[in-house]
Design an enzyme around this catalytic site. Sequence first.
Site, PDB file in Angstrom:
ATOM      1  N   LEU A 167       7.202  19.567   6.897  1.00  0.00           N
ATOM      2  CA  LEU A 167       8.356  19.214   6.059  1.00  0.00           C
ATOM      3  C   LEU A 167       7.969  19.201   4.578  1.00  0.00           C
ATOM      4  O   LEU A 167       8.778  19.567   3.718  1.00  0.00           O
ATOM      5  CB  LEU A 167       8.914  17.844   6.464  1.00  0.00           C
TER       6      LEU A 167
ATOM      7  N   ILE B  60       9.166   6.929  16.410  1.00  0.00           N
ATOM      8  CA  ILE B  60       8.595   7.719  15.310  1.00  0.00           C
ATOM      9  C   ILE B  60       7.307   8.383  15.774  1.00  0.00           C
ATOM     10  O   ILE B  60       7.141   9.591  15.647  1.00  0.00           O
ATOM     11  CB  ILE B  60       8.366   6.834  14.064  1.00  0.00           C
TER      12      ILE B  60
ATOM     13  N   CYS C  55      -5.108  12.743  13.320  1.00  0.00           N
ATOM     14  CA  CYS C  55      -5.259  11.316  13.082  1.00  0.00           C
ATOM     15  C   CYS C  55      -5.193  10.611  14.419  1.00  0.00           C
ATOM     16  O   CYS C  55      -4.974  11.249  15.449  1.00  0.00           O
ATOM     17  CB  CYS C  55      -4.205  10.793  12.127  1.00  0.00           C
TER      18      CYS C  55
ATOM     19  N   ARG D 277      -8.454  -0.624   5.189  1.00  0.00           N
ATOM     20  CA  ARG D 277      -7.638   0.399   4.529  1.00  0.00           C
ATOM     21  C   ARG D 277      -6.287  -0.170   4.110  1.00  0.00           C
ATOM     22  O   ARG D 277      -5.668   0.331   3.182  1.00  0.00           O
ATOM     23  CB  ARG D 277      -7.389   1.587   5.469  1.00  0.00           C
TER      24      ARG D 277
ATOM     25  N   ARG E  55       0.840  14.562  13.767  1.00  0.00           N
ATOM     26  CA  ARG E  55       1.343  14.275  12.419  1.00  0.00           C
ATOM     27  C   ARG E  55       1.311  15.499  11.506  1.00  0.00           C
ATOM     28  O   ARG E  55       0.475  15.611  10.602  1.00  0.00           O
ATOM     29  CB  ARG E  55       0.571  13.102  11.803  1.00  0.00           C
ATOM     30  N   PRO E  56       2.248  16.419  11.697  1.00  0.00           N
ATOM     31  CA  PRO E  56       2.256  17.654  10.904  1.00  0.00           C
ATOM     32  C   PRO E  56       2.706  17.433   9.458  1.00  0.00           C
ATOM     33  O   PRO E  56       3.175  16.347   9.110  1.00  0.00           O
ATOM     34  CB  PRO E  56       3.290  18.511  11.646  1.00  0.00           C
ATOM     35  N   VAL E  57       2.558  18.483   8.629  1.00  0.00           N
ATOM     36  CA  VAL E  57       3.017  18.404   7.227  1.00  0.00           C
ATOM     37  C   VAL E  57       4.033  19.517   6.933  1.00  0.00           C
ATOM     38  O   VAL E  57       4.245  19.881   5.790  1.00  0.00           O
ATOM     39  CB  VAL E  57       1.833  18.462   6.224  1.00  0.00           C
TER      40      VAL E  57
ATOM     41  N   LYS F  16       0.847  -1.208   0.000  1.00  0.00           N
ATOM     42  CA  LYS F  16       0.000   0.000   0.000  1.00  0.00           C
ATOM     43  C   LYS F  16       0.872   1.243   0.000  1.00  0.00           C
ATOM     44  O   LYS F  16       0.631   2.182  -0.756  1.00  0.00           O
ATOM     45  CB  LYS F  16      -0.895  -0.008   1.249  1.00  0.00           C
ATOM     46  N   ASN F  17       1.880   1.258   0.859  1.00  0.00           N
ATOM     47  CA  ASN F  17       2.647   2.494   1.052  1.00  0.00           C
ATOM     48  C   ASN F  17       3.564   2.834  -0.114  1.00  0.00           C
ATOM     49  O   ASN F  17       4.077   3.951  -0.186  1.00  0.00           O
ATOM     50  CB  ASN F  17       3.450   2.429   2.355  1.00  0.00           C
TER      51      ASN F  17
ATOM     52  N   ASP G 196       5.072   0.562  11.938  1.00  0.00           N
ATOM     53  CA  ASP G 196       3.830  -0.082  11.489  1.00  0.00           C
ATOM     54  C   ASP G 196       3.722  -1.552  11.910  1.00  0.00           C
ATOM     55  O   ASP G 196       2.709  -2.203  11.642  1.00  0.00           O
ATOM     56  CB  ASP G 196       3.700   0.027   9.957  1.00  0.00           C
TER      57      ASP G 196
HETATM   58  C1  UD1 Z   1       4.568   6.792   6.295  1.00  0.00           C
HETATM   59  C2  UD1 Z   1       3.658   5.601   6.204  1.00  0.00           C
HETATM   60  C3  UD1 Z   1       3.159   5.185   7.596  1.00  0.00           C
HETATM   61  C4  UD1 Z   1       4.357   4.980   8.533  1.00  0.00           C
HETATM   62  C5  UD1 Z   1       5.279   6.199   8.524  1.00  0.00           C
HETATM   63  C6  UD1 Z   1       6.559   5.993   9.316  1.00  0.00           C
HETATM   64  C7  UD1 Z   1       2.592   5.887   4.063  1.00  0.00           C
HETATM   65  C8  UD1 Z   1       1.363   6.174   3.308  1.00  0.00           C
HETATM   66  N1  UD1 Z   1       2.510   5.927   5.394  1.00  0.00           N
HETATM   67  O1  UD1 Z   1       3.791   7.864   6.818  1.00  0.00           O
HETATM   68  O2  UD1 Z   1       2.441   3.975   7.456  1.00  0.00           O
HETATM   69  O3  UD1 Z   1       3.877   4.764   9.839  1.00  0.00           O
HETATM   70  O4  UD1 Z   1       5.669   6.503   7.157  1.00  0.00           O
HETATM   71  O5  UD1 Z   1       7.273   4.922   8.811  1.00  0.00           O
HETATM   72  O6  UD1 Z   1       3.634   5.580   3.496  1.00  0.00           O
HETATM   73  N2  UD1 Z   1       6.777  14.561  10.328  1.00  0.00           N
HETATM   74  C9  UD1 Z   1       6.855  15.897  10.629  1.00  0.00           C
HETATM   75  N3  UD1 Z   1       6.538  16.794   9.651  1.00  0.00           N
HETATM   76  C10 UD1 Z   1       6.160  16.416   8.402  1.00  0.00           C
HETATM   77  C11 UD1 Z   1       6.087  15.028   8.105  1.00  0.00           C
HETATM   78  C12 UD1 Z   1       6.408  14.117   9.098  1.00  0.00           C
HETATM   79  O7  UD1 Z   1       7.197  16.286  11.741  1.00  0.00           O
HETATM   80  O8  UD1 Z   1       5.896  17.280   7.550  1.00  0.00           O
HETATM   81  C13 UD1 Z   1       7.116  13.562  11.381  1.00  0.00           C
HETATM   82  C14 UD1 Z   1       5.955  12.644  11.738  1.00  0.00           C
HETATM   83  O9  UD1 Z   1       5.082  13.235  12.668  1.00  0.00           O
HETATM   84  C15 UD1 Z   1       6.696  11.443  12.269  1.00  0.00           C
HETATM   85  C16 UD1 Z   1       7.979  11.411  11.419  1.00  0.00           C
HETATM   86  O10 UD1 Z   1       8.099  12.697  10.849  1.00  0.00           O
HETATM   87  O11 UD1 Z   1       7.051  11.628  13.612  1.00  0.00           O
HETATM   88  C17 UD1 Z   1       7.984  10.399  10.301  1.00  0.00           C
HETATM   89  O12 UD1 Z   1       6.778  10.512   9.571  1.00  0.00           O
HETATM   90  P1  UD1 Z   1       6.721  10.195   8.020  1.00  0.00           P
HETATM   91  O13 UD1 Z   1       7.860   9.275   7.668  1.00  0.00           O
HETATM   92  O14 UD1 Z   1       6.597  11.445   7.259  1.00  0.00           O
HETATM   93  O15 UD1 Z   1       5.348   9.389   7.921  1.00  0.00           O
HETATM   94  P2  UD1 Z   1       4.333   9.361   6.712  1.00  0.00           P
HETATM   95  O16 UD1 Z   1       5.054   9.514   5.422  1.00  0.00           O
HETATM   96  O17 UD1 Z   1       3.181  10.249   7.019  1.00  0.00           O
END
Ligand code: UD1
Length: 424
Positions: free
Chosen positions: A126, A329, A117, A399, A122-124, A22-23, A307
Amino acid sequence: MDKLLIRGGNRISGTVAASGSKNSALPVIAATLLTPDGTFTLNRIPDLQDVRTFSALLEYLGAKVSFENNVLRVSTDQLKSIEAPYELVKKMRASIYVLGPLLSRFGHTRVSLPGGCAFGPRPVDLHIMVMEKLGADITIEKGFIDAKVKGSRLRGARIDFPISSVGATGNALMAAVTASGTTILGNAALEPEIECLCHFLQKMGASIEGIGTTTLVIEGVERLRAVTFDNIFDRIEAGTLLSAAAITKGEITVTGVIPLQLESVIDAFRRAGCTVTTGPDSISLSAPEKLLPTDITANPYPAFPTDMQAQWMAMMTQAEGTSTIIDKIYHERFNHIPELNRLGARIEIRENQAIVHGPQELTGTKVMSTDLRASACLVLAGLVATDTTEVLRVYHLDRGYEKIEKKLTSLGADIERDRYQEFS
Ligand code: UD1
């Protein structure tokens, strides 16, 4: 809504094929937005709710999508919108993956913020930082990320990630492949799903070096083309199936896998007393009579995956002693603990550690899924619980796990799906 009824006590044994990941499927599908040039054929795409939600998002944008027998065909030559709406994004955080490709192709996009969530904020930030570094103006208004390219095209840049992020690395790759000049991604995520995305982009005509390392060097190209591509296996599904055998004192062979991508998990199974052997594309596990307590710490790849942490916790309720589980994480990813404890487990949280006191006999009752991997953990617990375990809100499981009850039933489990009504 659907629930699963699991009558525990059966040993899991037999051979089962892993589904597609999926990922990796989600960013690969997003990357089809990068070019109007032809029709993509994506093989081994798992038939999951998340894939269907992502396809619906692409169709909303104007793409033509067909999905049959795990083959997804998509052409994005006639897109009519550059906006990912809240209604679709809120269903699935991974929708943020359209940010990079839409911005790079059209110079402008609006993507709804995903919102909260089940395990933490889980911010965006980055993802936004990446687009700004590549030359976009970003404003956040009315719950949307509004991104506009300054000038005619995104510009290559050096981007060093403060923490390893799978999603932000994927988005950076998709934005950089058609930016002008060179982009260097430092501290890039190493996950196999990112490697898979790199190979897909390369096949489309992108220039990427350093694949499989934390430094990715991307030389922007003018044009990309549609291709046929084979998705990789789902390492988390495979790990979950191995756990099902381990927790039930069973024996299993999972085929269609790359054992190297599960090395940390295989190592943990061995420490727990399981006998694990690997072939070129298979993993076989034979469980001991008594599992050994085994500590794990979830960290970015190649360490133990977050995961798989919840599933490991279910297993450790049956181990002969106390185990510690730490998630570096998602520090608060422990929603499954109260539910496991309702089944009779003895798990406490001390600071950011879950302490699992095994072995405990589990007794079936109604439990509630709170997120995807928490539901997998409850299904595993149900396989060893006495009586019947009812796992409610199975839509979380749907999912991310393709035909899970069929797969487990074929391996000897007693599971059925039923409908129920929730009181509001
Ligand atoms: C992906 C996987 C999810 C998995 C996660 C960690 C998919 C669809 N999902 O999620 O199943 O649990 O990797 O292996 O592939 N972070 C920030 N700012 C950001 C983005 C991330 O602070 O803009 C933090 C997150 O809160 C977390 C860490 O970075 O603590 C890693 O998250 P990230 O690797 O980005 O996870 P996803 O890509 O959302």
